[in-house]
Write an enzyme that holds these catalytic residues in place. Structure first.
Site, short mmCIF file in Angstrom:
data_model
loop_
_atom_site.label_atom_id
_atom_site.label_comp_id
_atom_site.label_asym_id
_atom_site.label_seq_id
_atom_site.Cartn_x
_atom_site.Cartn_y
_atom_site.Cartn_z
N ASP A 10 0.74 -1.31 -0.05
CA ASP A 10 0.09 -0.10 0.08
C ASP A 10 0.87 1.19 -0.04
OD1 ASP A 10 -2.43 1.62 0.60
OD2 ASP A 10 -1.31 1.80 2.43
N ASP A 12 -0.17 5.16 0.69
CA ASP A 12 -0.45 6.09 1.97
C ASP A 12 -0.68 5.32 3.44
OD1 ASP A 12 -0.61 8.64 0.14
OD2 ASP A 12 -2.55 7.89 -0.44
N ASP A 173 -1.51 -0.95 6.08
CA ASP A 173 -1.77 -0.21 7.24
C ASP A 173 -3.05 -0.43 7.75
OD1 ASP A 173 -2.36 3.02 7.14
OD2 ASP A 173 -2.02 1.94 5.32
#
Length: 227
Positions: A10, A12, A173
């Site tokens: 991922d 961001d 995240d």
């Protein structure tokens, strides 16, 4: 078995800490339509979703046309921020991220991918700003796929690289990343320095959790060895 090991990141909240820009752009978009600004934690909770889906979660009781207008206003605010501040160029990579990317890219038989809720334009800016272009073999963005946690982005990474599901790890995240990876049938590695609480990542079914980039390589090796 293809023999290729694939690490899909991922962006961001996992590789790059862009939360200030995301929050400011969303606050600006809401202000344009005289809507109360969401709490910072609420904005960060939707990072990773496609933009329309993200805004819809922030104003669930509003009509689709307003959600679309706020989404377009967010894009405009983010582009304005990019022009004023450099945008992704001034959003730092997390400590240790580049070293891990370089180490993985140097390994024979390992490929890197990215699956992000960003639009391709934003990802291209981020890659150019941080010199990441040479390292990634496959790049999937929200403007070409259904929103996370739909598995489309991960499945496209597999198709483009020829990697097997059993040799692939999704690293992210948010619960959206973990759920996307699980839906695609690949291993999942949750990182705790991003935008969703650790307990939520665990509840979403992350195979492993790490607290810093210094633990990512060993965690990936552990997951790949489970094959």
């Amino acid at each position: 078995m293809s023999g290729t090991r694939l690490a899909v990141f991922d962006m961001d909240g996992t590789l790059m800490d862009s939360q200030d820009f995301i929050v400011q752009a969303m606050e600006g978009a809401f202000a344009r339509y005289s809507l109360p600004a969401p709490a910072r934690a609420d904005i960060l909770s939707i990072v990773g979703l496609s933009l329309f889906e993200a805004v819809a979660r922030l104003i669930p009781d509003h009509p689709d046309d307003l959600i679309l207008q706020v989404s377009e206003a967010y894009k405009a605010c983010f582009i304005a921020q990019r022009a004023q501040t450099g945008g992704e160029a001034s959003a730092p990579l997390y400590p240790g991220a580049r070293a891990v990317i370089e180490a993985l890219a140097a390994r024979r038989g390992v490929l890197l991918g990215v699956a992000t809720g960003k639009a391709r334009r934003g990802l291209d800016h981020a890659f150019a700003a941080h010199g990441l272009d040479p390292f990634f073999s496959t790049r999937q963005t929200a403007d070409h796929h259904p929103s996370k946690p739909h598995p489309s982005m991960v499945l496209s990474c597999l198709n483009e690289t020829g990697a097997d599901k059993s040799d692939t790890v999704m690293i992210g995240d948010t619960t959206f990343d973990i759920e996307m990876g699980r839906a695609a049938g690949v291993h999942t590695l949750g990182v705790t320095w991003g935008y969703h609480p650790t307990d939520d990542l665990r509840a979403a079914g992350a195979d492993l959790l790490v607290d810093g980039f210094d633990a990512v390589l060993s965690a990936l090796d552990e997951l790949w060895e489970r094959t």
